[in-house]
Design a protein around this motif. Sequence first.
Motif, PDB file in Angstrom:
ATOM      1  N   ALA A 134     -13.378   7.714  15.348  1.00 33.08           N
ATOM      2  CA  ALA A 134     -11.859   7.380  14.577  1.00 33.08           C
ATOM      3  C   ALA A 134     -11.751   7.553  13.338  1.00 33.08           C
ATOM      4  CB  ALA A 134     -11.191   6.330  14.737  1.00 33.08           C
ATOM      5  N   ILE A 135     -13.078   6.831  12.815  1.00 30.65           N
ATOM      6  CA  ILE A 135     -13.363   6.356  10.854  1.00 30.65           C
ATOM      7  C   ILE A 135     -13.637   7.852  10.439  1.00 30.65           C
ATOM      8  CG2 ILE A 135     -14.890   5.309   9.022  1.00 30.65           C
ATOM      9  CD1 ILE A 135     -14.750   3.701  10.841  1.00 30.65           C
ATOM     10  N   ALA A 136     -14.029   8.786  10.979  1.00 26.17           N
ATOM     11  CA  ALA A 136     -14.318   9.768  10.816  1.00 26.17           C
ATOM     12  C   ALA A 136     -13.404  10.762  10.497  1.00 26.17           C
ATOM     13  CB  ALA A 136     -16.005  10.593  11.456  1.00 26.17           C
ATOM     14  N   ALA A 137     -12.469  10.732  11.765  1.00 26.64           N
ATOM     15  CA  ALA A 137     -11.449  11.300  11.591  1.00 26.64           C
ATOM     16  C   ALA A 137      -9.920  11.028  10.526  1.00 26.64           C
ATOM     17  CB  ALA A 137     -10.700  11.213  12.673  1.00 26.64           C
ATOM     18  N   ALA A 138     -10.951   9.466  10.418  1.00 21.48           N
ATOM     19  CA  ALA A 138      -9.978   8.772   9.467  1.00 21.48           C
ATOM     20  C   ALA A 138      -9.726   9.304   7.893  1.00 21.48           C
ATOM     21  CB  ALA A 138      -9.168   7.359   9.056  1.00 21.48           C
ATOM     22  N   LYS A 139     -11.240   9.829   7.213  1.00 20.80           N
ATOM     23  CA  LYS A 139     -11.593  10.216   6.320  1.00 20.80           C
ATOM     24  C   LYS A 139     -11.751  11.612   5.688  1.00 20.80           C
ATOM     25  CE  LYS A 139     -15.500   6.563   5.602  1.00 20.80           C
ATOM     26  NZ  LYS A 139     -16.807   6.191   5.612  1.00 20.80           N
ATOM     27  N   LYS A 174      -1.191   7.387  18.483  1.00 25.72           N
ATOM     28  CA  LYS A 174      -1.401   8.602  18.599  1.00 25.72           C
ATOM     29  C   LYS A 174      -1.887   9.199  18.795  1.00 25.72           C
ATOM     30  CE  LYS A 174       1.449  11.234  21.337  1.00 25.72           C
ATOM     31  NZ  LYS A 174       1.143  11.560  22.407  1.00 25.72           N
ATOM     32  N   LEU A 175      -2.673   9.264  17.198  1.00 26.09           N
ATOM     33  CA  LEU A 175      -3.565   9.589  16.087  1.00 26.09           C
ATOM     34  C   LEU A 175      -4.998   9.414  16.940  1.00 26.09           C
ATOM     35  CD1 LEU A 175      -2.267  10.224  13.098  1.00 26.09           C
ATOM     36  CD2 LEU A 175      -2.894  11.564  14.277  1.00 26.09           C
ATOM     37  N   LEU A 176      -4.849   8.028  17.016  1.00 26.51           N
ATOM     38  CA  LEU A 176      -5.761   7.435  17.464  1.00 26.51           C
ATOM     39  C   LEU A 176      -6.495   7.589  19.058  1.00 26.51           C
ATOM     40  CD1 LEU A 176      -6.501   3.396  17.364  1.00 26.51           C
ATOM     41  CD2 LEU A 176      -7.671   5.305  15.714  1.00 26.51           C
ATOM     42  N   VAL A 200     -12.649  -0.661   4.805  1.00 29.65           N
ATOM     43  CA  VAL A 200     -11.618  -0.978   5.433  1.00 29.65           C
ATOM     44  C   VAL A 200     -10.652   0.842   4.632  1.00 29.65           C
ATOM     45  CG1 VAL A 200      -9.151  -1.741   4.913  1.00 29.65           C
ATOM     46  CG2 VAL A 200     -10.667  -3.441   5.277  1.00 29.65           C
ATOM     47  N   VAL A 201     -10.521   1.257   5.867  1.00 27.46           N
ATOM     48  CA  VAL A 201     -10.528   2.917   5.601  1.00 27.46           C
ATOM     49  C   VAL A 201      -9.285   3.059   5.729  1.00 27.46           C
ATOM     50  CG1 VAL A 201     -11.193   5.241   5.818  1.00 27.46           C
ATOM     51  CG2 VAL A 201     -12.280   3.708   6.484  1.00 27.46           C
ATOM     52  N   PRO A 202      -8.367   3.737   4.100  1.00 23.09           N
ATOM     53  CA  PRO A 202      -6.328   4.807   4.827  1.00 23.09           C
ATOM     54  C   PRO A 202      -6.854   5.217   5.786  1.00 23.09           C
ATOM     55  CG  PRO A 202      -8.195   4.706   1.750  1.00 23.09           C
ATOM     56  CD  PRO A 202      -8.760   4.815   2.934  1.00 23.09           C
ATOM     57  N   THR A 237       3.921   0.561   2.918  1.00 17.62           N
ATOM     58  CA  THR A 237       2.894   0.277   3.748  1.00 17.62           C
ATOM     59  C   THR A 237       2.102   1.122   4.175  1.00 17.62           C
ATOM     60  OG1 THR A 237       5.342  -1.557   5.475  1.00 17.62           O
ATOM     61  CG2 THR A 237       2.242  -1.395   5.641  1.00 17.62           C
ATOM     62  N   ARG A 238       0.319   0.353   3.594  1.00 13.54           N
ATOM     63  CA  ARG A 238      -0.408   1.123   3.371  1.00 13.54           C
ATOM     64  C   ARG A 238      -1.285   0.749   4.919  1.00 13.54           C
ATOM     65  NH1 ARG A 238       1.983   2.078  -1.106  1.00 13.54           N
ATOM     66  NH2 ARG A 238       0.207   3.047  -2.729  1.00 13.54           N
ATOM     67  N   PHE A 239      -1.682   1.886   5.561  1.00 12.93           N
ATOM     68  CA  PHE A 239      -2.153   1.470   7.143  1.00 12.93           C
ATOM     69  C   PHE A 239      -3.619   1.798   7.005  1.00 12.93           C
ATOM     70  CE2 PHE A 239       2.063   1.441   8.539  1.00 12.93           C
ATOM     71  CZ  PHE A 239       2.124   1.213   9.835  1.00 12.93           C
ATOM     72  N   TYR A 240      -4.300   0.821   7.018  1.00  8.73           N
ATOM     73  CA  TYR A 240      -6.134   0.740   7.307  1.00  8.73           C
ATOM     74  C   TYR A 240      -6.573   0.855   8.217  1.00  8.73           C
ATOM     75  CZ  TYR A 240      -4.880   0.079   2.730  1.00  8.73           C
ATOM     76  OH  TYR A 240      -4.793   0.521   0.800  1.00  8.73           O
ATOM     77  N   LEU A 241      -7.780   1.622   8.455  1.00  3.67           N
ATOM     78  CA  LEU A 241      -8.890   1.868   9.626  1.00  3.67           C
ATOM     79  C   LEU A 241      -9.720   0.626   9.345  1.00  3.67           C
ATOM     80  CD1 LEU A 241      -8.589   2.449  12.566  1.00  3.67           C
ATOM     81  CD2 LEU A 241      -9.429   4.433  11.717  1.00  3.67           C
TER      82      LEU A 241
END
Length: 278
Positions: free
Chosen positions: A222-227, A211-213, A142-144, A160-164
């Motif tokens: 998407a996960i790599a970008a989030a990290k 929009k980010l997605l 569960v990635v921030p 609120t924390r959003f996770y991916l």
Amino acid sequence: MGNQTTTPVVPRPAATVIIVRDDPFEVLLVLRSAASSFFPAAYVFPGGRVEEHDHSDRWLPLVEHHDLLTADERAFRIAAVRETHEEASILLADGLVPDTPGDGEVDGADGAPIPVPPAAPDAVAFQELIAEIGARLLLDEVVPYAHWITPEIAPKRFDTRFYLTRAPKGQLAQADAAETEHVRWMSPAEAVEMAMTGDLALPPPTFLSLKLLEQTSTVAEAIAAAKTRTIIPILPKTATGADGALRLIIPEEAGYGLTAYEIPKYSASAESRPRSPR
């Protein structure tokens, strides 16, 4: 009487999960109940409040890599997983069935969805459920993704924390018929386009997260970008333009490519009952 100021409501901690899948690249949205006191009849990511028991050390044997997280971060992620199970019937855990790697909402080995236990009535019961079935929450998957705080003018506020995360293989997303009325998979671009035309009700943080997605085309991207993103707490200010439109003012360093966002008007009934689930 002199000028009076109102002390802002203290925001309650909360967590939400952006669940994505490939072939095609889609994101899960749930329709909030029309009776909800917070964004009724709007599409959101599954999530909810952090409860006291989410901080309990009784969780330690039941979560993967808990030693890599602070106690508070662990509680936010537990809440995110718990609320996703409650609102969308998706359980982000290992040990439900053997040998089910992969992603996407697909059938299990026997052609039927993987069985997921019914939602627990509260945070304590959820922890007891996970222990009973011998599962472990996959908190490291569960990635921030983002951190939003409701504007100070709002009567009800959340921190609120959003996770991916990647959609678990074989699990069928379903609304709980209480807090959520419907679930649907959509491409981020489709959801954004429908929101811009007034055909889909999306709260601002949901819209901007989509929009980010849009900038990625696979779950891995998407996960790599989030990290690699720098996540800062976003506490928007509000402003009303000369045209009467309400705008959110957000910091440039938040990384959304804009500093002012006009909240679109929409008909809450326009997409409150989609024609068919996907």
